[in-house]
Scaffold this motif. Structure first.
Motif, PDB file in Angstrom:
ATOM      1  N   LEU A 248       1.028  -1.422   0.060  1.00 30.69           N
ATOM      2  CA  LEU A 248       0.094   0.406   0.069  1.00 30.69           C
ATOM      3  C   LEU A 248       1.068   1.785  -0.002  1.00 30.69           C
ATOM      4  O   LEU A 248       0.880   2.517  -0.591  1.00 30.69           O
ATOM      5  CB  LEU A 248      -0.684  -0.535   1.225  1.00 30.69           C
ATOM      6  N   LEU A 249       1.871   1.232   0.793  1.00 33.36           N
ATOM      7  CA  LEU A 249       2.805   2.459   1.275  1.00 33.36           C
ATOM      8  C   LEU A 249       3.721   2.790  -0.936  1.00 33.36           C
ATOM      9  O   LEU A 249       3.593   3.772  -0.879  1.00 33.36           O
ATOM     10  CB  LEU A 249       3.939   2.281   1.623  1.00 33.36           C
ATOM     11  N   ARG A 250       3.882   1.694  -1.239  1.00 38.33           N
ATOM     12  CA  ARG A 250       3.697   2.073  -2.365  1.00 38.33           C
ATOM     13  C   ARG A 250       4.009   2.466  -3.240  1.00 38.33           C
ATOM     14  O   ARG A 250       4.079   3.412  -4.355  1.00 38.33           O
ATOM     15  CB  ARG A 250       4.720   0.385  -2.918  1.00 38.33           C
ATOM     16  N   ARG A 251       2.174   2.347  -3.387  1.00 34.22           N
ATOM     17  CA  ARG A 251       1.872   2.275  -4.320  1.00 34.22           C
ATOM     18  C   ARG A 251       1.103   3.918  -4.174  1.00 34.22           C
ATOM     19  O   ARG A 251       0.952   5.037  -5.199  1.00 34.22           O
ATOM     20  CB  ARG A 251       0.157   2.434  -4.126  1.00 34.22           C
ATOM     21  N   PHE A 252       0.492   4.947  -2.992  1.00 32.89           N
ATOM     22  CA  PHE A 252       0.320   5.472  -2.625  1.00 32.89           C
ATOM     23  C   PHE A 252       0.963   6.725  -2.096  1.00 32.89           C
ATOM     24  O   PHE A 252       0.745   7.840  -1.634  1.00 32.89           O
ATOM     25  CB  PHE A 252      -1.160   5.127  -1.587  1.00 32.89           C
ATOM     26  N   VAL A 253       2.401   6.286  -1.465  1.00 33.50           N
ATOM     27  CA  VAL A 253       2.964   7.597  -0.564  1.00 33.50           C
ATOM     28  C   VAL A 253       4.032   7.913  -1.735  1.00 33.50           C
ATOM     29  O   VAL A 253       4.803   7.046  -2.916  1.00 33.50           O
ATOM     30  CB  VAL A 253       3.551   6.662   0.457  1.00 33.50           C
ATOM     31  N   PRO A 254       4.203   9.314  -1.506  1.00 32.56           N
ATOM     32  CA  PRO A 254       4.758   9.650  -2.305  1.00 32.56           C
ATOM     33  C   PRO A 254       6.753   9.861  -2.246  1.00 32.56           C
ATOM     34  O   PRO A 254       6.472   9.438  -1.348  1.00 32.56           O
ATOM     35  CB  PRO A 254       5.088  11.774  -2.131  1.00 32.56           C
ATOM     36  N   ALA A 255       7.158   9.457  -3.364  1.00 33.62           N
ATOM     37  CA  ALA A 255       8.901   8.843  -4.262  1.00 33.62           C
ATOM     38  C   ALA A 255       9.462   9.608  -2.606  1.00 33.62           C
ATOM     39  O   ALA A 255       9.612   9.292  -1.934  1.00 33.62           O
ATOM     40  CB  ALA A 255       8.621   8.779  -5.582  1.00 33.62           C
ATOM     41  N   SER A 256       9.377  10.773  -2.562  1.00 38.32           N
ATOM     42  CA  SER A 256       9.963  11.219  -1.327  1.00 38.32           C
ATOM     43  C   SER A 256       9.976  10.574  -0.455  1.00 38.32           C
ATOM     44  O   SER A 256      11.291  10.702   0.263  1.00 38.32           O
ATOM     45  CB  SER A 256      10.329  12.405  -1.796  1.00 38.32           C
ATOM     46  N   ALA A 257       8.610  10.670  -0.141  1.00 39.13           N
ATOM     47  CA  ALA A 257       8.687  10.532   1.349  1.00 39.13           C
ATOM     48  C   ALA A 257       9.033   8.654   1.752  1.00 39.13           C
ATOM     49  O   ALA A 257       9.864   7.796   3.088  1.00 39.13           O
ATOM     50  CB  ALA A 257       7.092  10.519   1.406  1.00 39.13           C
ATOM     51  N   PHE A 258       8.514   8.084   0.651  1.00 38.01           N
ATOM     52  CA  PHE A 258       9.367   6.309   0.874  1.00 38.01           C
ATOM     53  C   PHE A 258      10.294   6.298   0.555  1.00 38.01           C
ATOM     54  O   PHE A 258      10.967   5.620   2.205  1.00 38.01           O
ATOM     55  CB  PHE A 258       8.234   5.667  -0.373  1.00 38.01           C
ATOM     56  N   ASP A 259      11.105   7.671   0.421  1.00 32.40           N
ATOM     57  CA  ASP A 259      12.767   7.125  -0.093  1.00 32.40           C
ATOM     58  C   ASP A 259      13.082   7.100   0.983  1.00 32.40           C
ATOM     59  O   ASP A 259      14.099   6.530   1.691  1.00 32.40           O
ATOM     60  CB  ASP A 259      13.387   8.109  -0.749  1.00 32.40           C
ATOM     61  N   LYS A 260      13.020   8.409   2.033  1.00 35.37           N
ATOM     62  CA  LYS A 260      13.279   8.274   3.505  1.00 35.37           C
ATOM     63  C   LYS A 260      13.185   7.515   4.620  1.00 35.37           C
ATOM     64  O   LYS A 260      13.795   7.549   5.454  1.00 35.37           O
ATOM     65  CB  LYS A 260      12.972   9.895   4.076  1.00 35.37           C
ATOM     66  N   SER A 261      11.733   7.209   4.382  1.00 36.29           N
ATOM     67  CA  SER A 261      11.589   5.694   5.237  1.00 36.29           C
ATOM     68  C   SER A 261      12.543   4.828   4.789  1.00 36.29           C
ATOM     69  O   SER A 261      11.963   4.011   6.108  1.00 36.29           O
ATOM     70  CB  SER A 261       9.949   5.513   5.129  1.00 36.29           C
ATOM     71  N   LEU A 262      12.226   4.043   3.763  1.00 37.73           N
ATOM     72  CA  LEU A 262      12.906   3.349   3.759  1.00 37.73           C
ATOM     73  C   LEU A 262      14.792   3.149   3.345  1.00 37.73           C
ATOM     74  O   LEU A 262      14.976   2.456   4.300  1.00 37.73           O
ATOM     75  CB  LEU A 262      13.353   2.663   2.098  1.00 37.73           C
ATOM     76  N   ARG A 263      15.217   4.626   3.927  1.00 40.33           N
ATOM     77  CA  ARG A 263      16.920   4.562   3.955  1.00 40.33           C
ATOM     78  C   ARG A 263      16.571   4.087   6.094  1.00 40.33           C
ATOM     79  O   ARG A 263      17.944   4.148   6.437  1.00 40.33           O
ATOM     80  CB  ARG A 263      17.603   5.978   4.093  1.00 40.33           C
ATOM     81  N   LYS A 264      15.470   5.231   6.032  1.00 38.94           N
ATOM     82  CA  LYS A 264      15.401   5.325   7.589  1.00 38.94           C
ATOM     83  C   LYS A 264      15.589   3.445   8.227  1.00 38.94           C
ATOM     84  O   LYS A 264      15.680   3.539   9.327  1.00 38.94           O
ATOM     85  CB  LYS A 264      14.510   5.746   8.539  1.00 38.94           C
ATOM     86  N   GLN A 265      14.290   2.898   7.687  1.00 36.82           N
ATOM     87  CA  GLN A 265      13.980   0.921   8.074  1.00 36.82           C
ATOM     88  C   GLN A 265      15.587   0.414   8.027  1.00 36.82           C
ATOM     89  O   GLN A 265      15.504  -0.800   8.973  1.00 36.82           O
ATOM     90  CB  GLN A 265      13.190   0.943   7.328  1.00 36.82           C
ATOM     91  N   ASN A 266      16.192   0.894   7.202  1.00 35.79           N
ATOM     92  CA  ASN A 266      17.369   0.237   6.729  1.00 35.79           C
ATOM     93  C   ASN A 266      18.715   1.125   7.761  1.00 35.79           C
ATOM     94  O   ASN A 266      19.997   1.280   7.831  1.00 35.79           O
ATOM     95  CB  ASN A 266      17.896   0.465   5.345  1.00 35.79           C
ATOM     96  N   GLY A 267      18.473   2.088   8.093  1.00 39.43           N
ATOM     97  CA  GLY A 267      19.652   2.269   9.332  1.00 39.43           C
ATOM     98  C   GLY A 267      21.070   3.138   8.395  1.00 39.43           C
ATOM     99  O   GLY A 267      21.855   3.020   8.708  1.00 39.43           O
ATOM    100  N   LEU A 268      20.332   4.425   6.938  1.00 40.90           N
ATOM    101  CA  LEU A 268      21.175   4.175   5.799  1.00 40.90           C
ATOM    102  C   LEU A 268      21.282   6.098   6.715  1.00 40.90           C
ATOM    103  O   LEU A 268      19.418   6.556   6.733  1.00 40.90           O
ATOM    104  CB  LEU A 268      20.845   4.053   5.145  1.00 40.90           C
ATOM    105  N   PRO A 269      21.950   6.871   6.287  1.00 48.23           N
ATOM    106  CA  PRO A 269      21.419   8.301   6.995  1.00 48.23           C
ATOM    107  C   PRO A 269      20.743   8.724   5.584  1.00 48.23           C
ATOM    108  O   PRO A 269      20.819   8.759   4.347  1.00 48.23           O
ATOM    109  CB  PRO A 269      23.283   8.579   6.780  1.00 48.23           C
TER     110      PRO A 269
END
Length: 269
Positions: A248-269
Motif C-alpha cells: 500500500l505504501l509503495r502505491r500511495f506514498v510520495p516517492a520522496s517520503a517513501f525514499d526517506k522511510s526506506l533509508r531510515k528502516q535500513n539504518g542508512l543516513p
C-alpha cells in the motif's frame, strides 16, 4: 474417489520453510502434492519428494515426466525455490549474479515452460510464483535478490496475459520477512570490498532481527492456498501484515517520503 481432491500440485524447494509449509497446506485442502528437493527422493508426511535441480534442463524435464507418470496431470505449479546474497551490488561478480538469476528467474522459466504443454492439453492450470516485497521496493545491499524478484514480477504479469485464453493463470505471492532459514543462510559476496564491511555487517544484523520477528511460513502458505483456489485470481497477493503495508505504501506514498522511510528502516543516513 476423494471428494476433496483439488488436483495435482507441484511445489519446488520443499526441503523446508515456505515451500514445505505450502506443500503441507495444499495437501490439507485436497491436492496431491509433489515437492522437489536437491537431496534424495522419498515421501515426507504424505508429500512425494522428487529430486530436481531447477538450473538443469534435463533435471526439470525428468521431474515433470515423473509427476505425469505417477499422477497423469499437473494442475498447479508453485515456483518457490530461491537463493539470495547479502552485500553491496558491486561486491558480486557477474558469475555470482548469473548463478542467483539462474535459480530465481531462469529456474522459474524452466519449470514453467516444462509444465505449460501439460496444462494446455488439460485446458486449465494455475502457476504461482513466490516473489517478495523486495520485488516491489529497493533493497540496499540486497540488490541482486531484489532485482531477480523485480524480474520475476514483470515476467509473471506478462505471462499471465499470454496464457489466459488457454485456461491458465499466473499469479504472484509476495511475502515479507519470514521466519525461515532462507534469510539466515544467504550467501556472501564473492568479491568483497573492505569499504562495505561495516554496512554489510549492519545489514546482516538487520536481516537476522527482521527474520526473527517475521511471519511464520504458514502465513505465506495460507496465501498460496488462497491464490491456488481463487476462481479469478488476483495478479499479486501480499502475504502477511508487513507485505500488505509495504504494498500500500509503495502505491500511495510520495516517492520522496517513501525514499526517506526506506533509508531510515535500513539504518542508512
Amino acid at each position: 474417489m476423494n471428494r476433496n481432491f483439488n488436483g495435482v500440485a507441484l511445489v519446488t524447494g520443499t526441503a523446508g520453510g515456505i515451500g514445505q509449509a505450502s506443500a503441507r497446506a495444499l495437501q490439507k485442502v485436497g491436492y496431491r502434492v509433489f515437492g522437489t528437493t536437491r537431496g534424495d527422493a522419498g515421501t515426507s508426511g504424505g508429500i512425494n519428494l522428487l529430486t530436481c535441480d531447477v538450473t538443469d534442463d534435463a533435471s526439470v524435464a525428468r521431474l515433470v515426466e515423473e509427476v505425469l507418470a505417477a499422477a497423469g496431470r499437473i494442475d498447479l505449479l508453485v515456483n518457490n525455490a530461491g537463493v539470495g546474497v547479502v552485500g553491496g551490488a558491486e561486491e558480486s561478480s557477474p558469475a555470482q549474479a548469473l548463478a542467483l538469476f539462474d535459480v530465481n528467474v531462469f529456474g522459474v522459466m524452466r519449470m514453467t515452460n516444462a509444465v505449460l504443454p501439460v496444462m494446455r492439453r488439460q485446458g486449465a492450470g494455475r502457476i504461482i510464483n513466490i516473489s517478495s516485497i523486495l520485488g516491489l521496493i529497493p533493497a540496499p545491499y540486497n540488490a541482486l535478490y531484489a532485482s531477480s524478484k523485480h524480474a520475476l514480477e514483470g515476467y509473471s504479469e506478462s505471462l499471465d496475459h499470454e496464457l489466459r485464453t488457454q485456461g491458465i493463470r499466473v499469479t504472484l505471492v509476495e511475502p515479507g520477512y519470514t521466519n525461515t532459514a532462507f534469510e539466515r543462510n544467504m550467501s556472501k559476496p564473492d568479491q568483497p570490498l573492505a569499504y562495505y564491511d561495516t554496512v554489510r555487517r549492519q545489514t546482516e544484523t538487520f536481516l537476522q532481527k527482521s527474520v526473527e520477528r517475521g511471519d511464520p511460513p504458514e502465513i505465506v502458505a495460507q496465501t498460496v492456498v488462497k491464490a491456488a483456489r481463487a476462481a479469478q485470481p488476483d495478479r499479486r497477493y501480499p502475504a502477511g501484515k508487513l507485505a500488505r503495508q509495504v504494498s500500500l505504501l509503495r502505491r500511495f506514498v510520495p516517492a520522496s517520503a517513501f525514499d526517506k522511510s526506506l533509508r531510515k528502516q535500513n539504518g542508512l543516513p
